[in-house]
Design a protein around this motif. Structure first.
Motif, PDB file in Angstrom:
ATOM      1  N   ASP A 113      44.538 -21.029  40.503  1.00 15.94           N
ATOM      2  CA  ASP A 113      44.448 -19.825  39.672  1.00 15.94           C
ATOM      3  C   ASP A 113      45.835 -19.457  39.147  1.00 15.94           C
ATOM      4  OD1 ASP A 113      44.054 -17.376  38.501  1.00 15.94           O
ATOM      5  OD2 ASP A 113      43.242 -16.399  40.282  1.00 15.94           O
ATOM      6  N   PRO A 114      46.048 -19.499  37.831  1.00 15.78           N
ATOM      7  CA  PRO A 114      47.368 -19.151  37.278  1.00 15.78           C
ATOM      8  C   PRO A 114      47.800 -17.730  37.630  1.00 15.78           C
ATOM      9  CG  PRO A 114      46.007 -20.221  35.612  1.00 15.78           C
ATOM     10  CD  PRO A 114      45.108 -19.936  36.779  1.00 15.78           C
ATOM     11  N   GLN A 115      46.826 -16.800  37.751  1.00 11.82           N
ATOM     12  CA  GLN A 115      47.180 -15.428  38.120  1.00 11.82           C
ATOM     13  C   GLN A 115      47.737 -15.372  39.543  1.00 11.82           C
ATOM     14  OE1 GLN A 115      47.345 -12.653  36.465  1.00 11.82           O
ATOM     15  NE2 GLN A 115      46.497 -13.363  34.523  1.00 11.82           N
ATOM     16  N   ALA A 116      47.193 -16.205  40.424  1.00 16.84           N
ATOM     17  CA  ALA A 116      47.706 -16.246  41.796  1.00 16.84           C
ATOM     18  C   ALA A 116      49.133 -16.779  41.812  1.00 16.84           C
ATOM     19  CB  ALA A 116      46.801 -17.115  42.666  1.00 16.84           C
ATOM     20  N   VAL A 117      49.389 -17.824  41.049  1.00 18.59           N
ATOM     21  CA  VAL A 117      50.749 -18.386  40.982  1.00 18.59           C
ATOM     22  C   VAL A 117      51.725 -17.333  40.471  1.00 18.59           C
ATOM     23  CG1 VAL A 117      52.196 -20.129  39.884  1.00 18.59           C
ATOM     24  CG2 VAL A 117      49.908 -20.744  40.694  1.00 18.59           C
ATOM     25  N   LYS A 118      51.316 -16.613  39.435  1.00 18.11           N
ATOM     26  CA  LYS A 118      52.174 -15.554  38.875  1.00 18.11           C
ATOM     27  C   LYS A 118      52.434 -14.460  39.904  1.00 18.11           C
ATOM     28  CE  LYS A 118      52.355 -12.334  34.946  1.00 18.11           C
ATOM     29  NZ  LYS A 118      51.620 -11.844  33.743  1.00 18.11           N
ATOM     30  N   ALA A 119      51.375 -14.043  40.618  1.00 18.63           N
ATOM     31  CA  ALA A 119      51.529 -13.002  41.635  1.00 18.63           C
ATOM     32  C   ALA A 119      52.411 -13.480  42.779  1.00 18.63           C
ATOM     33  CB  ALA A 119      50.160 -12.587  42.162  1.00 18.63           C
ATOM     34  N   ALA A 120      52.234 -14.736  43.189  1.00 21.61           N
ATOM     35  CA  ALA A 120      53.027 -15.280  44.299  1.00 21.61           C
ATOM     36  C   ALA A 120      54.514 -15.305  43.937  1.00 21.61           C
ATOM     37  CB  ALA A 120      52.539 -16.683  44.649  1.00 21.61           C
ATOM     38  N   ARG A 121      54.829 -15.713  42.715  1.00 24.47           N
ATOM     39  CA  ARG A 121      56.236 -15.736  42.303  1.00 24.47           C
ATOM     40  C   ARG A 121      56.833 -14.328  42.293  1.00 24.47           C
ATOM     41  NH1 ARG A 121      55.174 -20.030  37.330  1.00 24.47           N
ATOM     42  NH2 ARG A 121      55.310 -21.951  38.611  1.00 24.47           N
ATOM     43  N   ALA A 122      56.049 -13.358  41.816  1.00 24.82           N
ATOM     44  CA  ALA A 122      56.535 -11.972  41.810  1.00 24.82           C
ATOM     45  C   ALA A 122      56.741 -11.466  43.236  1.00 24.82           C
ATOM     46  CB  ALA A 122      55.544 -11.085  41.065  1.00 24.82           C
ATOM     47  N   ASN A 123      55.818 -11.806  44.129  1.00 21.42           N
ATOM     48  CA  ASN A 123      55.950 -11.361  45.522  1.00 21.42           C
ATOM     49  C   ASN A 123      57.135 -12.012  46.218  1.00 21.42           C
ATOM     50  OD1 ASN A 123      53.754  -9.574  45.572  1.00 21.42           O
ATOM     51  ND2 ASN A 123      52.299 -11.230  45.954  1.00 21.42           N
ATOM     52  N   ALA A 124      57.424 -13.269  45.886  1.00 19.00           N
ATOM     53  CA  ALA A 124      58.602 -13.924  46.463  1.00 19.00           C
ATOM     54  C   ALA A 124      59.875 -13.206  46.033  1.00 19.00           C
ATOM     55  CB  ALA A 124      58.640 -15.387  46.050  1.00 19.00           C
ATOM     56  N   GLY A 125      59.952 -12.845  44.746  1.00 17.44           N
ATOM     57  CA  GLY A 125      61.111 -12.101  44.270  1.00 17.44           C
ATOM     58  C   GLY A 125      61.241 -10.753  44.943  1.00 17.44           C
TER      59      GLY A 125
ATOM     60  N   LEU B  30      53.972 -26.140  53.403  1.00 17.17           N
ATOM     61  CA  LEU B  30      53.133 -26.111  52.210  1.00 17.17           C
ATOM     62  C   LEU B  30      51.950 -25.191  52.462  1.00 17.17           C
ATOM     63  CD1 LEU B  30      52.149 -27.130  49.424  1.00 17.17           C
ATOM     64  CD2 LEU B  30      50.985 -28.992  50.641  1.00 17.17           C
ATOM     65  N   ASP B  31      51.738 -24.239  51.550  1.00 19.94           N
ATOM     66  CA  ASP B  31      50.564 -23.367  51.600  1.00 19.94           C
ATOM     67  C   ASP B  31      49.634 -23.782  50.462  1.00 19.94           C
ATOM     68  OD1 ASP B  31      48.698 -21.382  51.809  1.00 19.94           O
ATOM     69  OD2 ASP B  31      50.017 -19.747  51.197  1.00 19.94           O
ATOM     70  N   TYR B  32      48.530 -24.447  50.822  1.00 22.87           N
ATOM     71  CA  TYR B  32      47.604 -24.978  49.818  1.00 22.87           C
ATOM     72  C   TYR B  32      46.496 -23.951  49.573  1.00 22.87           C
ATOM     73  CZ  TYR B  32      45.409 -28.579  47.022  1.00 22.87           C
ATOM     74  OH  TYR B  32      44.903 -29.297  45.961  1.00 22.87           O
ATOM     75  N   GLY B  33      46.471 -23.377  48.356  1.00 23.38           N
ATOM     76  CA  GLY B  33      45.589 -22.251  48.056  1.00 23.38           C
ATOM     77  C   GLY B  33      46.308 -20.970  48.425  1.00 23.38           C
ATOM     78  N   CYS B  34      47.485 -20.767  47.812  1.00 18.13           N
ATOM     79  CA  CYS B  34      48.444 -19.766  48.306  1.00 18.13           C
ATOM     80  C   CYS B  34      48.051 -18.326  47.998  1.00 18.13           C
ATOM     81  CB  CYS B  34      49.832 -20.053  47.759  1.00 18.13           C
ATOM     82  SG  CYS B  34      49.962 -19.945  45.956  1.00 18.13           S
ATOM     83  N   GLY B  35      47.182 -18.087  46.999  1.00 12.05           N
ATOM     84  CA  GLY B  35      46.839 -16.709  46.672  1.00 12.05           C
ATOM     85  C   GLY B  35      48.078 -15.900  46.343  1.00 12.05           C
ATOM     86  N   SER B  36      48.281 -14.811  47.062  1.00  9.97           N
ATOM     87  CA  SER B  36      49.421 -13.920  46.822  1.00  9.97           C
ATOM     88  C   SER B  36      50.752 -14.528  47.232  1.00  9.97           C
ATOM     89  CB  SER B  36      49.221 -12.615  47.601  1.00  9.97           C
ATOM     90  OG  SER B  36      49.307 -12.858  48.995  1.00  9.97           O
ATOM     91  N   GLY B  37      50.723 -15.669  47.936  1.00 12.47           N
ATOM     92  CA  GLY B  37      51.952 -16.286  48.422  1.00 12.47           C
ATOM     93  C   GLY B  37      52.403 -15.781  49.769  1.00 12.47           C
ATOM     94  N   ILE B  38      51.572 -14.966  50.408  1.00 16.63           N
ATOM     95  CA  ILE B  38      51.990 -14.281  51.629  1.00 16.63           C
ATOM     96  C   ILE B  38      52.387 -15.248  52.742  1.00 16.63           C
ATOM     97  CG2 ILE B  38      49.593 -14.041  52.422  1.00 16.63           C
ATOM     98  CD1 ILE B  38      50.399 -11.362  53.677  1.00 16.63           C
ATOM     99  N   LEU B  39      51.682 -16.368  52.888  1.00 16.17           N
ATOM    100  CA  LEU B  39      51.974 -17.267  54.009  1.00 16.17           C
ATOM    101  C   LEU B  39      53.282 -18.014  53.790  1.00 16.17           C
ATOM    102  CD1 LEU B  39      48.425 -18.701  54.790  1.00 16.17           C
ATOM    103  CD2 LEU B  39      49.582 -16.720  55.791  1.00 16.17           C
ATOM    104  N   ALA B  40      53.527 -18.484  52.583  1.00 15.90           N
ATOM    105  CA  ALA B  40      54.790 -19.159  52.300  1.00 15.90           C
ATOM    106  C   ALA B  40      55.967 -18.192  52.431  1.00 15.90           C
ATOM    107  CB  ALA B  40      54.759 -19.766  50.893  1.00 15.90           C
ATOM    108  N   ILE B  41      55.779 -16.977  51.947  1.00 15.65           N
ATOM    109  CA  ILE B  41      56.839 -15.962  52.043  1.00 15.65           C
ATOM    110  C   ILE B  41      57.113 -15.624  53.508  1.00 15.65           C
ATOM    111  CG2 ILE B  41      57.399 -13.551  51.529  1.00 15.65           C
ATOM    112  CD1 ILE B  41      55.709 -13.965  48.911  1.00 15.65           C
ATOM    113  N   ALA B  42      56.052 -15.437  54.286  1.00 18.31           N
ATOM    114  CA  ALA B  42      56.221 -15.145  55.714  1.00 18.31           C
ATOM    115  C   ALA B  42      56.917 -16.297  56.428  1.00 18.31           C
ATOM    116  CB  ALA B  42      54.866 -14.864  56.361  1.00 18.31           C
TER     117      ALA B  42
END
Length: 296
Positions: free
Chosen positions: A195-207, A168-180
């Protein structure tokens, strides 16, 4: 097309008012910066939720952009009069039109985190195609790998993931830690951010990295769900307040990883989390620390 750029030193209490007045006088944009940026006198500002924060540098400078047809001198004089101050000495320079996208991209090169882990922007070829490459571009959410706190967490994952863990990455921002974590062998990874923008960015980065990570808001986390590894790369004050909740999200025998902590804050945060975890010595990078521990 070129522009005229005016730079004016202003005291802390007047910076925002002067910047706003310049916009009213026809500036295309106006920004406030540390007058000593890039020098030994540069003044870091770290604003944390829940704590009063200084929002502007003690010695600021306001930079305003005008088109070539404008009269910056008249605009500056009118703005100064509007807020009731004498206009300080200022400088004017011509700013040539540039390819701002290419200029921004040129500031972000691939970053090596460890011998096998790189962060590589999409417009760059990978320096090491055989390495694990995280494809990540700078965007609206924190976490490009350039900040010491992100690097500290990524190195912890690289050194400690055994494979198959739930993360679990709490406060994921760009999602970099979960993706890594997924690229390094974690079985599952989730990330949450307010932040909804962070969630949106994290999902895009995962894809973009071809991994399946679950990103959402904290309210979307299943109640009672626990994880083998809980990461929180945020700031010291939220970490103080979230200790009990993060401990509840960590399985018995699981690991906690905390960053976004200045070196002088480490001892206090270590003591907070020692209530639930056997804490390890802090790891430092450029004045920032990463704390980790195992839940009893």
């Amino acid at each position: 097309m070129s522009y005229q750029q005016a730079t004016v030193p202003v005291p802390e209490k007047l910076a925002e008012a002067f910047s706003d007045a310049l916009m009213e006088q026809g500036a295309l944009c106006s920004t406030i910066e540390d007058a000593y940026a890039g020098t030994e006198q540069e003044q870091p500002i770290f604003g944390e939720p829940g704590m009063p924060a200084q929002q502007v540098w003690q010695q600021s400078q306001v930079t305003a952009l005008f088109d070539t047809a404008a009269d910056p001198a008249a605009a500056l004089a009118a703005a100064a009069e509007q807020i009731g101050i004498a206009l300080p000495e200022w400088r004017l320079e011509e700013l040539e039109e540039q390819d701002w996208v290419r200029l921004t991209q040129s500031q972000f090169d691939p970053i090596q985190i460890s011998p096998r882990l790189w962060i590589t922007p999409t417009w760059h070829d990978s320096p090491d195609p055989e390495a694990l490459n995280l494809r990540l571009d700078p965007g609206l959410a924190f976490g490009t790998g350039s900040h010491p706190t992100t690097r500290l967490c990524l190195r912890w994952l690289d050194q400690n993931l055994a494979g198959g863990e739930r993360v679990l990455d709490y406060g994921c921002g760009s999602g970099i830690l979960a993706i890594a974590a997924l690229k390094l062998g974690a079985g599952e990874a989730a990330g949450v951010d307010i932040d909804p923008q962070a969630v949106k960015a994290a999902r895009a980065n995962a894809g973009q990295n071809a991994v399946q990570a679950a990103f959402g808001t904290p309210d979307e986390l299943p109640e009672g769900e626990q994880y083998d590894i809980v990461l929180a790369n945020i700031l010291a004050n939220p970490l103080r307040m979230l200790g009990s909740m993060l401990a509840q999200r960590t399985k018995s025998g699981g690991r906690i990883v905390l960053s976004g902590i200045l070196q002088e804050q480490a001892e206090e945060l270590n003591a907070v989390y020692a209530e639930w975890f056997d804490m390890q010595p802090a790891v430092c990078d450029e004045g920032w620390v990463c704390l980790s521990g195992r839940k009893r």
